[in-house]
Design an enzyme around this catalytic site. Sequence first.
Site, PDB file in Angstrom:
ATOM      1  N   ASP A   9       0.865  -1.165   0.000  1.00 28.20           N
ATOM      2  CA  ASP A   9       0.000   0.000   0.000  1.00 28.20           C
ATOM      3  C   ASP A   9       0.913   1.230   0.000  1.00 28.20           C
ATOM      4  O   ASP A   9       2.115   1.120   0.254  1.00 28.20           O
ATOM      5  CB  ASP A   9      -0.896  -0.029   1.238  1.00 28.20           C
ATOM      6  CG  ASP A   9      -1.663   1.249   1.432  1.00 28.20           C
ATOM      7  OD1 ASP A   9      -2.391   1.654   0.504  1.00 28.20           O
ATOM      8  OD2 ASP A   9      -1.510   1.871   2.495  1.00 28.20           O
ATOM      9  N   ASP A  11      -0.227   5.249   0.841  1.00 26.60           N
ATOM     10  CA  ASP A  11      -0.516   6.239   1.883  1.00 26.60           C
ATOM     11  C   ASP A  11      -0.715   5.550   3.230  1.00 26.60           C
ATOM     12  O   ASP A  11      -1.545   4.652   3.368  1.00 26.60           O
ATOM     13  CB  ASP A  11      -1.779   7.031   1.526  1.00 26.60           C
ATOM     14  CG  ASP A  11      -1.603   7.855   0.262  1.00 26.60           C
ATOM     15  OD1 ASP A  11      -0.616   8.591   0.179  1.00 26.60           O
ATOM     16  OD2 ASP A  11      -2.464   7.756  -0.628  1.00 26.60           O
ATOM     17  N   ASP A 172      -1.513  -0.556   5.989  1.00 21.98           N
ATOM     18  CA  ASP A 172      -1.765   0.034   7.316  1.00 21.98           C
ATOM     19  C   ASP A 172      -3.233   0.020   7.703  1.00 21.98           C
ATOM     20  O   ASP A 172      -3.576   0.454   8.809  1.00 21.98           O
ATOM     21  CB  ASP A 172      -1.266   1.485   7.347  1.00 21.98           C
ATOM     22  CG  ASP A 172      -2.116   2.400   6.474  1.00 21.98           C
ATOM     23  OD1 ASP A 172      -2.231   2.121   5.269  1.00 21.98           O
ATOM     24  OD2 ASP A 172      -2.666   3.383   6.985  1.00 21.98           O
TER      25      ASP A 172
END
Length: 225
Positions: A9, A11, A172
Amino acid sequence: MPLKLVIFDVDGTLVDSQGLILAAMRAAFAEEGLQAPTREAILGIVGLSLDVAVFKLVPDLEQTQRARLVDGYKQSYMQLRAAQGAAQSSPFYPGAFDALTRLREREDVLLGVATGKSRRGLDKLIAGHGLEGYFVTTQVADDHPSKPHPSMIETAMLETGATAAETVMIGDTSFDMEMAAAAGVTGIAVKWGYHPATRLGAAQAMLDDFGALDGALEQIWGLQP
């Protein structure tokens, strides 16, 4: 030896874009004369495709106004990024670049991206951080259903020839971990991003920092440094 695929991922995982995301979303809401959602609510939808994210923030809003919010966010985001520069507005988390470089130098590992960003946004970020040539597969929101649908991971595996057992997804958010589970791959969560650890229950491993990544991959695959 079969090549291993490590999908990241962006951001909240590789880069910290929260200042840019918050400013752009608040500007979009202000343009519509609306009170912006809380910081926690905005960061809670990071990783989703933008139309899905805005719907989650304001599900009762009329559809045309939600569409204006989406467009307003895009415009504000691009203007803020242009003013600050991609690398400055979305800086690497500590250890992220070194971890990417270590993995890129391995002959048994391929790198990929699965992000809620647009193709344009990802390209700008890659150029701003000098990451050209790092990722052999890049999956973006333009081409797929929103996370946690497994389409991004499934396409990355198809493009690289990696099997589910040879693939990990690092992210995240709960969306990343649920996407990994839906695709049948190992999900590795990071603790420094936008979702608290309590939302990352679908993860099969969790990192305190990027220094722990090599050890986690060794445990999963038996990879030696």
